[in-house]
Design an enzyme around this catalytic site. Sequence first.
Site, PDB file in Angstrom:
ATOM      1  N   GLU A   1     -10.395   4.112   3.438  1.00 56.96           N
ATOM      2  CA  GLU A   1      -9.535   4.837   2.510  1.00 56.96           C
ATOM      3  C   GLU A   1      -9.887   4.383   1.099  1.00 56.96           C
ATOM      4  OE1 GLU A   1      -5.611   5.807   5.250  1.00 56.96           O
ATOM      5  OE2 GLU A   1      -5.414   4.418   3.551  1.00 56.96           O
TER       6      GLU A   1
ATOM      7  N   GLU B   1      -9.139   3.835  -2.571  1.00 52.93           N
ATOM      8  CA  GLU B   1      -7.889   3.667  -3.297  1.00 52.93           C
ATOM      9  C   GLU B   1      -8.123   2.939  -4.622  1.00 52.93           C
ATOM     10  OE1 GLU B   1      -4.621   2.174  -1.035  1.00 52.93           O
ATOM     11  OE2 GLU B   1      -5.391   2.944   0.888  1.00 52.93           O
TER      12      GLU B   1
ATOM     13  N   LYS C   1      -4.107  -1.695  10.236  1.00 55.72           N
ATOM     14  CA  LYS C   1      -4.450  -1.862   8.823  1.00 55.72           C
ATOM     15  C   LYS C   1      -4.692  -3.316   8.426  1.00 55.72           C
ATOM     16  CE  LYS C   1      -3.548   2.427   7.156  1.00 55.72           C
ATOM     17  NZ  LYS C   1      -4.408   3.208   6.248  1.00 55.72           N
TER      18      LYS C   1
ATOM     19  N   ARG D   1      -7.910   3.922  13.238  1.00 56.63           N
ATOM     20  CA  ARG D   1      -7.042   5.084  13.428  1.00 56.63           C
ATOM     21  C   ARG D   1      -6.455   5.177  14.838  1.00 56.63           C
ATOM     22  NH1 ARG D   1      -5.624   6.233   8.352  1.00 56.63           N
ATOM     23  NH2 ARG D   1      -7.397   6.907   7.065  1.00 56.63           N
TER      24      ARG D   1
ATOM     25  N   THR E   1      -4.773   6.565  -0.163  1.00 56.40           N
ATOM     26  CA  THR E   1      -6.017   7.331  -0.210  1.00 56.40           C
ATOM     27  C   THR E   1      -6.016   8.353  -1.342  1.00 56.40           C
ATOM     28  OG1 THR E   1      -6.209   7.104   2.180  1.00 56.40           O
ATOM     29  CG2 THR E   1      -7.580   8.771   1.139  1.00 56.40           C
TER      30      THR E   1
ATOM     31  N   THR F   1      -8.833  -5.667   4.127  1.00 52.98           N
ATOM     32  CA  THR F   1      -8.744  -4.778   2.982  1.00 52.98           C
ATOM     33  C   THR F   1      -9.699  -5.325   1.934  1.00 52.98           C
ATOM     34  OG1 THR F   1      -6.397  -4.351   3.422  1.00 52.98           O
ATOM     35  CG2 THR F   1      -7.216  -3.773   1.235  1.00 52.98           C
TER      36      THR F   1
ATOM     37  N   ARG G   1       0.403  16.663  13.128  1.00 51.34           N
ATOM     38  CA  ARG G   1       1.556  17.529  13.437  1.00 51.34           C
ATOM     39  C   ARG G   1       1.165  18.982  13.176  1.00 51.34           C
ATOM     40  NH1 ARG G   1       3.475  13.327  10.446  1.00 51.34           N
ATOM     41  NH2 ARG G   1       3.574  14.594   8.541  1.00 51.34           N
TER      42      ARG G   1
ATOM     43  N   ASP H   1       0.853  -1.196   0.000  1.00 56.96           N
ATOM     44  CA  ASP H   1       0.000   0.000   0.000  1.00 56.96           C
ATOM     45  C   ASP H   1       0.887   1.243   0.000  1.00 56.96           C
ATOM     46  OD1 ASP H   1      -2.385   1.362  -0.048  1.00 56.96           O
ATOM     47  OD2 ASP H   1      -2.645   1.346   2.118  1.00 56.96           O
TER      48      ASP H   1
ATOM     49  N   TYR I   1       1.178   5.744  -0.628  1.00 54.59           N
ATOM     50  CA  TYR I   1       0.748   6.966   0.068  1.00 54.59           C
ATOM     51  C   TYR I   1       0.937   8.112  -0.928  1.00 54.59           C
ATOM     52  CZ  TYR I   1       0.662   9.890   4.415  1.00 54.59           C
ATOM     53  OH  TYR I   1       0.383  10.775   5.444  1.00 54.59           O
TER      54      TYR I   1
ATOM     55  N   ASP J   1      -9.107   0.443   1.958  1.00 55.27           N
ATOM     56  CA  ASP J   1      -8.127   0.125   3.001  1.00 55.27           C
ATOM     57  C   ASP J   1      -8.730   0.519   4.349  1.00 55.27           C
ATOM     58  OD1 ASP J   1      -5.808  -0.403   4.428  1.00 55.27           O
ATOM     59  OD2 ASP J   1      -4.913   1.545   3.963  1.00 55.27           O
TER      60      ASP J   1
ATOM     61  N   GLN K   1      -3.775   2.519  14.977  1.00 54.49           N
ATOM     62  CA  GLN K   1      -2.705   2.948  14.087  1.00 54.49           C
ATOM     63  C   GLN K   1      -1.846   4.050  14.711  1.00 54.49           C
ATOM     64  OE1 GLN K   1      -4.146   4.571  10.399  1.00 54.49           O
ATOM     65  NE2 GLN K   1      -2.109   4.957   9.569  1.00 54.49           N
TER      66      GLN K   1
ATOM     67  N   HIS L   1      -3.832  14.131   0.601  1.00 56.63           N
ATOM     68  CA  HIS L   1      -4.065  13.237   1.737  1.00 56.63           C
ATOM     69  C   HIS L   1      -2.896  13.292   2.723  1.00 56.63           C
ATOM     70  CE1 HIS L   1      -5.222   9.793   4.137  1.00 56.63           C
ATOM     71  NE2 HIS L   1      -4.090   9.181   3.837  1.00 56.63           N
TER      72      HIS L   1
ATOM     73  N   GLU M   1      -9.990  12.721   7.210  1.00 60.72           N
ATOM     74  CA  GLU M   1      -9.869  14.028   6.557  1.00 60.72           C
ATOM     75  C   GLU M   1     -11.216  14.725   6.453  1.00 60.72           C
ATOM     76  OE1 GLU M   1      -7.115  13.851   2.910  1.00 60.72           O
ATOM     77  OE2 GLU M   1      -7.828  11.792   3.199  1.00 60.72           O
TER      78      GLU M   1
END
Length: 397
Positions: free
Chosen positions: A188, A190, A240, A224, A331, A244, A136, A120, A122, A220, A227, A127, A345
Amino acid sequence: MSEATWVPRAEGSGFGLNHLPFGVFSRDGEAPRAGVRVGAYVLDLAPVLHDEAFAAPALNPFLARGRTAWAETRRRLRRLLSAEGAAADVAADRAAVEPHLIPLDQVTLHLPVEIADYVDFYCSLEHASNVGRIFRPDGEPLTRNWRHLPIGYHGRAGTVVVSGTPIPRPRGQRGPGDFGPCARLDIEAELAYVVGVPTALGSRPGPLEEHVFGVTLLNDWSARDIQAWETVPLGPFLGKSFATSISPWITPLEALEEARVEGRAQDPEPLEYLRRREPWGLDIAVEIVLNGTTVSRPAYRDMYWTPDQMLAHMTVNGASLRTGDVFASGTISGARREERGSLIELTWNGAEPVKLSEGDVRGFLEDGDTVTLRATAPGSGGERITLGEVSGTILPG
């Protein structure tokens, strides 16, 4: 206009001659075998093409044959299903093929391939930026390496399941001394790529189209809270690996020729092995439906990293490809809120819940919720093709 077919109501369905996705089905307790979707029917391939590879319970034997065989099989099917040409030839083809067309509501659809490895990525700038801002808020949204390589992780191939498979809510550690069911269950949206032709350990692959047969929608599922606690320093694991979901239908790359676009500009310029040689951006419109309400419409064409770059990075260290490998985009998200491809999101980590049509609101998924991913893309003759949807319903843990 696209080429006409004699199959009833297939034209304009998104599953006409310009599409012909492959899958695996069974009926009335019979063994699973390969089929192609045409309109609201499944064509049983083994008796039509007189090829025992299509009697297998997965598409792997066919996928391993490579691009020439894929293209020739597609040409044969288009000819057999076409309404154009000499009337006697069309009538003969129809008489031979029609007995092997089975209505979709009479079959069970299965996982289309025996999954070898699952990776997988990113690949969405939006995203990655959104998730970075959430976790952050006082730092840089992107990690230092993000614009230099397509970041990815190896997932769990054994828990890739076909659309319609119920998804039990996962349990796990959510913090120090905190164990229990996931409270922030997410999705997610994808796009996944299915590998047919393998490579030897230590070798370099050829162009994408020499190895990848086609694409399929992928969800996916993501825990959270699990994770967030486990992910440092080695990345996603139990958050994760519990499930899937993929569509039962694989759309051949050949059916997406009209959907190909250049791909997004990249700064800084990638290293030589990641530089694009062909346009492998794809103009695919995705829809996320939660309990019957469309909550987002991401556009795949806005992805930063393209599949040829994913394949190049995945193998640059000498790692081999296997028939049945699946690698996914990560995503799919766009610049606007209504284009975000995950609930974390869309709801900004639960702080801004989405509203559903029945008056309900969701920050994350609740037991009993059903999520469906749909997508369309430009096809030949100006007709759009419809990718096979992927759906799953959350069960209590």
